[in-house]
Design an enzyme around this catalytic site. Structure first.
Site, PDB file in Angstrom:
ATOM      1  N   SER A   9      14.399  -5.772   1.725  1.00 34.25           N
ATOM      2  CA  SER A   9      13.910  -4.859   0.692  1.00 34.25           C
ATOM      3  C   SER A   9      15.049  -3.987   0.206  1.00 34.25           C
ATOM      4  O   SER A   9      15.604  -3.175   0.951  1.00 34.25           O
ATOM      5  CB  SER A   9      12.793  -3.976   1.241  1.00 34.25           C
ATOM      6  N   HIS A  34      13.213  -8.239  -2.055  1.00 31.50           N
ATOM      7  CA  HIS A  34      12.004  -7.489  -2.396  1.00 31.50           C
ATOM      8  C   HIS A  34      12.391  -6.239  -3.167  1.00 31.50           C
ATOM      9  O   HIS A  34      13.307  -5.508  -2.769  1.00 31.50           O
ATOM     10  CB  HIS A  34      11.279  -7.105  -1.095  1.00 31.50           C
ATOM     11  N   ASP A  36      10.720  -2.787  -4.683  1.00 24.66           N
ATOM     12  CA  ASP A  36       9.575  -1.880  -4.735  1.00 24.66           C
ATOM     13  C   ASP A  36       9.677  -0.999  -5.970  1.00 24.66           C
ATOM     14  O   ASP A  36      10.632  -0.222  -6.115  1.00 24.66           O
ATOM     15  CB  ASP A  36       9.536  -1.007  -3.481  1.00 24.66           C
ATOM     16  N   MET A  38       8.024   2.041  -7.878  1.00 28.76           N
ATOM     17  CA  MET A  38       7.128   3.169  -7.596  1.00 28.76           C
ATOM     18  C   MET A  38       7.130   4.149  -8.759  1.00 28.76           C
ATOM     19  O   MET A  38       8.179   4.428  -9.340  1.00 28.76           O
ATOM     20  CB  MET A  38       7.570   3.883  -6.315  1.00 28.76           C
ATOM     21  N   HIS A  67       7.242  -5.810  -6.388  1.00 29.46           N
ATOM     22  CA  HIS A  67       6.010  -5.178  -5.904  1.00 29.46           C
ATOM     23  C   HIS A  67       5.752  -3.919  -6.722  1.00 29.46           C
ATOM     24  O   HIS A  67       6.489  -2.939  -6.617  1.00 29.46           O
ATOM     25  CB  HIS A  67       6.202  -4.863  -4.406  1.00 29.46           C
ATOM     26  N   MET A  69       4.010  -0.734  -7.315  1.00 27.90           N
ATOM     27  CA  MET A  69       3.198   0.340  -6.724  1.00 27.90           C
ATOM     28  C   MET A  69       2.911   1.355  -7.825  1.00 27.90           C
ATOM     29  O   MET A  69       3.483   2.441  -7.868  1.00 27.90           O
ATOM     30  CB  MET A  69       3.951   1.000  -5.574  1.00 27.90           C
ATOM     31  N   MET A 138       0.318  -4.170   3.503  1.00 27.23           N
ATOM     32  CA  MET A 138       1.164  -3.037   3.866  1.00 27.23           C
ATOM     33  C   MET A 138       0.777  -2.557   5.267  1.00 27.23           C
ATOM     34  O   MET A 138      -0.400  -2.324   5.549  1.00 27.23           O
ATOM     35  CB  MET A 138       0.994  -1.895   2.857  1.00 27.23           C
ATOM     36  N   GLY A 143       5.447   4.086  -0.067  1.00 29.48           N
ATOM     37  CA  GLY A 143       6.125   5.191  -0.730  1.00 29.48           C
ATOM     38  C   GLY A 143       7.506   5.454  -0.186  1.00 29.48           C
ATOM     39  O   GLY A 143       8.412   5.791  -0.938  1.00 29.48           O
ATOM     40  N   PHE A 144       7.667   5.298   1.123  1.00 27.84           N
ATOM     41  CA  PHE A 144       8.957   5.581   1.740  1.00 27.84           C
ATOM     42  C   PHE A 144       9.241   4.568   2.841  1.00 27.84           C
ATOM     43  O   PHE A 144       8.320   4.096   3.521  1.00 27.84           O
ATOM     44  CB  PHE A 144       8.979   6.992   2.345  1.00 27.84           C
ATOM     45  N   GLY A 145      10.512   4.249   3.025  1.00 27.62           N
ATOM     46  CA  GLY A 145      10.914   3.354   4.089  1.00 27.62           C
ATOM     47  C   GLY A 145      11.022   4.084   5.415  1.00 27.62           C
ATOM     48  O   GLY A 145      10.950   5.314   5.498  1.00 27.62           O
ATOM     49  N   GLY A 146      11.208   3.312   6.495  1.00 28.67           N
ATOM     50  CA  GLY A 146      11.462   3.888   7.808  1.00 28.67           C
ATOM     51  C   GLY A 146      10.241   4.335   8.579  1.00 28.67           C
ATOM     52  O   GLY A 146      10.371   4.985   9.617  1.00 28.67           O
ATOM     53  N   ASP A 176       4.756  -5.924   5.049  1.00 25.29           N
ATOM     54  CA  ASP A 176       5.806  -4.963   4.692  1.00 25.29           C
ATOM     55  C   ASP A 176       5.506  -3.638   5.367  1.00 25.29           C
ATOM     56  O   ASP A 176       4.409  -3.093   5.241  1.00 25.29           O
ATOM     57  CB  ASP A 176       5.839  -4.785   3.172  1.00 25.29           C
ATOM     58  N   GLY A 177       6.503  -3.127   6.102  1.00 27.15           N
ATOM     59  CA  GLY A 177       6.385  -1.817   6.727  1.00 27.15           C
ATOM     60  C   GLY A 177       6.642  -1.876   8.223  1.00 27.15           C
ATOM     61  O   GLY A 177       5.847  -2.453   8.962  1.00 27.15           O
ATOM     62  N   GLY A 178       7.749  -1.326   8.653  1.00 25.15           N
ATOM     63  CA  GLY A 178       8.053  -1.305  10.075  1.00 25.15           C
ATOM     64  C   GLY A 178       8.330  -2.667  10.673  1.00 25.15           C
ATOM     65  O   GLY A 178       8.165  -2.875  11.879  1.00 25.15           O
ATOM     66  N   GLY A 198      13.271  -3.708   5.367  1.00 27.84           N
ATOM     67  CA  GLY A 198      14.141  -2.796   4.649  1.00 27.84           C
ATOM     68  C   GLY A 198      15.116  -2.109   5.572  1.00 27.84           C
ATOM     69  O   GLY A 198      16.273  -2.507   5.711  1.00 27.84           O
TER      70      GLY A 198
END
Length: 219
Positions: A9, A34, A36, A38, A67, A69, A138, A143-146, A176-178, A198
């Site tokens: 990402s 990827h 994102d 937003m 993607h 959002m 998701m 909205g935010f990475g990490g 997607d996410g973690g 990401g």
């Protein structure tokens, strides 16, 4: 089930050198990236628009997994298709003509996908599964990475994978996410084949080693 696919990402890349981030992915032989998008309304962050995607497309042959959002994604599929998106995924949560928007994405020559936020049940997209090339689940609030991976997403992934199998469908199941080397195997066991990474990729000391370690998970 499709073979496992690692999709870095670019949100986690260096925003002053996005073309370099994309070039790194391409050098490593990874076919997708990827992106994102937003709007600061549907999610509490702003990223990039069609102009950035078009600039990246001029120097990249990667498959652009875009993607959206956005509160009103139906208003922006044409600009992102024209910018060079290979696939455009839209959220199920806002109220708009989902099926018509998916059909427009296809007509523009792109693959189409649907996205579910962490608290949205799999049933929200069940009626549209035969119209998509991808479903993205998701595992963090977008909205935010990490952010940390939410394990309650695994049951949702398994349900979508079961419907795919039972109905003879071919859509990719993306998460997607973690996503990292610890969480990816559980997602794979639940039916995932497409893994957006990401922070774990671009934040790695050696992204090439991360990609190699990811590939070894399935060897």
């Amino acid at each position: 089930m499709h073979p496992p696919l690692l999709v870095p990402s670019i949100l986690a890349g260096d925003h002053a050198r996005l073309a370099d981030s994309a070039a790194l992915v391409e050098r490593l032989g990874l076919p997708w990236i990827h992106l994102d998008i937003m709007d600061g309304h549907f999610v509490p962050n702003l990223t990039f628009g069609p102009g950035t995607v078009a600039a990246l497309r001029r120097t990249s042959r990667l498959f652009f997994d875009v993607h959206l959002m956005l509160d009103e994604p139906q208003r922006y599929v044409e600009p992102f298709a024209a910018a060079g998106a290979s696939q455009i995924s839209i959220h199920i949560e806002p109220a708009y003509a989902h099926a018509d928007t998916l059909a427009r994405i296809r007509k523009l020559g792109c693959r189409c996908g649907l996205v579910l936020n962490p608290d949205t049940p799999a049933a929200a997209v069940e009626a549209l599964l035969d119209r998509v090339d991808l479903v993205l689940v998701m595992t963090v609030q977008p909205g935010f990475g990490g952010q940390a991976f939410r394990r309650d997403a695994l049951a949702k992934l398994a349900q979508l994978a079961a419907w795919r199998h039972d109905r003879g469908l071919e859509f990719r199941l993306e998460v997607d996410g973690g996503i990292d080397l610890a969480t990816a195997p559980d997602c794979r066991a639940a039916g995932t084949d497409t893994f957006v990474a990401g922070t774990s990729f671009f934040g790695a000391t050696d992204p090439a080693a991360f990609a190699a370690d990811f590939a070894r998970l399935w060897s």
